[in-house]
Design a protein around this motif. Sequence first.
Motif, PDB file in Angstrom:
ATOM      1  N   LYS A  38       0.793  -1.317  -0.024  1.00  0.00           N
ATOM      2  CA  LYS A  38       0.049  -0.163   0.114  1.00  0.00           C
ATOM      3  C   LYS A  38       0.865   1.339   0.169  1.00  0.00           C
ATOM      4  O   LYS A  38       0.281   2.342   0.334  1.00  0.00           O
ATOM      5  CB  LYS A  38      -1.051   0.038   1.437  1.00  0.00           C
ATOM      6  N   ILE A  40       2.066   4.201  -1.420  1.00  0.00           N
ATOM      7  CA  ILE A  40       1.852   5.218  -2.643  1.00  0.00           C
ATOM      8  C   ILE A  40       2.971   5.483  -3.424  1.00  0.00           C
ATOM      9  O   ILE A  40       3.026   5.532  -4.841  1.00  0.00           O
ATOM     10  CB  ILE A  40       1.115   6.524  -2.091  1.00  0.00           C
ATOM     11  N   TYR A  69      -5.808   3.594  -2.798  1.00  0.00           N
ATOM     12  CA  TYR A  69      -5.705   3.976  -1.538  1.00  0.00           C
ATOM     13  C   TYR A  69      -5.607   5.251  -1.040  1.00  0.00           C
ATOM     14  O   TYR A  69      -5.706   5.849   0.071  1.00  0.00           O
ATOM     15  CB  TYR A  69      -4.161   3.322  -1.159  1.00  0.00           C
ATOM     16  N   GLN A  70      -5.415   6.279  -2.084  1.00  0.00           N
ATOM     17  CA  GLN A  70      -5.210   7.559  -1.864  1.00  0.00           C
ATOM     18  C   GLN A  70      -5.812   8.500  -3.127  1.00  0.00           C
ATOM     19  O   GLN A  70      -5.104   9.136  -3.826  1.00  0.00           O
ATOM     20  CB  GLN A  70      -3.716   8.098  -1.749  1.00  0.00           C
ATOM     21  N   ASN A  72      -7.064  11.252  -3.599  1.00  0.00           N
ATOM     22  CA  ASN A  72      -7.127  12.650  -3.524  1.00  0.00           C
ATOM     23  C   ASN A  72      -5.615  13.134  -3.881  1.00  0.00           C
ATOM     24  O   ASN A  72      -5.352  14.245  -3.724  1.00  0.00           O
ATOM     25  CB  ASN A  72      -7.452  13.189  -2.194  1.00  0.00           C
ATOM     26  N   GLN A  73      -4.665  12.331  -4.482  1.00  0.00           N
ATOM     27  CA  GLN A  73      -3.420  12.677  -4.835  1.00  0.00           C
ATOM     28  C   GLN A  73      -3.407  13.314  -6.051  1.00  0.00           C
ATOM     29  O   GLN A  73      -3.724  12.079  -7.327  1.00  0.00           O
ATOM     30  CB  GLN A  73      -2.203  11.760  -4.457  1.00  0.00           C
TER      31      GLN A  73
END
Length: 399
Positions: A38, A40, A69-70, A72-73
């Motif tokens: 996980k 990133i 997993y993310q 909003n990146q």
Amino acid sequence: MNTNSLNNSLAKVIDLYSQGKLEIALKKAQELRKSQPKNIELLNIIGQLANSLHLPKLSFEAYMTAISYQPNQAELHYNIGLLLQQLGQLTEAMKAFQNSVKLKPDFWDARLGIANLWQEMKKYELAVNQYQSLIEENPSDPNVYFNFACIFLARKKEHKTAKKLLSKAIELKPNFIEAYLNLGKVYENLDDFEKAIESYKKALVINSKDVSALVGIGYCQNKLGNVDNAISIYYQALTIDAMNADACYNLGYALRSQNRIEEAIDNYERVLTNAPQSAHLYRALGEVKIYMGHETEITVMHELLASSEMTDAQSCEINFALAKVYSDLGDFGNSFTYLTSGNRLKKDLASYDFSIDEQHFDLISKFSENTKKHSRFKFTDSKSPVPIFIVGMPRSGST
């Protein structure tokens, strides 16, 4: 794995990447992923490495996993947009770039990516508006001027605008080799071959082994009538990159102008053996070769045409090449089928802008009206059968 150990492992992968050892770096990254599924940063690196190694499925999977997993990146959406753009999925790429900007409104690369993508989608008005907005906000980014110029390179009547934009890019970044190469193209299109050669030579000052610059000089020398010089330069380019399709293509035409047909065929076939996706070479080869039906390149062309990886431009060339093959074999039904497909693709690819010609004929009309007002002749509504000239129409000079 503790933080220091993880950082050291990531640093080793990045170091291998920066050294150009992409396959080793990807292998190390994949091993590290087993214990850090996980992470990133790691997933992003895997996506970039896989993309550089032409492994789009792995690249897409790594980016999408990272986004899950993310979400909003912004950088992740931008990277997946670049991948989708390379794969020709332009609508999905645009969504990814727009998501990136939505998450990070000041993300400059993503905003420039949107402008570039509008251009690739041939939505030129949207592209122009985006580029102009970027220039107003930051007039010192040479990449904006460079990419903006590409719009006008595609429009044959607007090369002066392209020249102005490229010159600005070079002013801001004096070692901008790509800008010198495109400026050379602008001068070619203006038939100013001496100026084009000057621009290509400036590119060679930056990189003496730039094959594109050598090919450009060879092309200009050929247009200036210096065919022997052009051939010598093309061979020089091929000593740097023996499989360069553009050098081979231009060399072939120069050799053919001197009736060195067998030498041209040998060059075409040599490059096609090692670079079978060089679609325009098949068409060039077919112009000088008579097919008997047993040639291996016929099978290769059929396989390429069936491949989903072919662009429309490549498919267009292959269709025309196969039309020639079947014409040689006397199978005119198949020949016309491929010719029709090639013509359809050629029409779709043409960057013809009706409004430019419309403006041209409006000017002719206004000029004609002005001439009519100040003419010493009397104009009437005569129904005489005496033929007249329709000013500006094709073949009016021989009517």
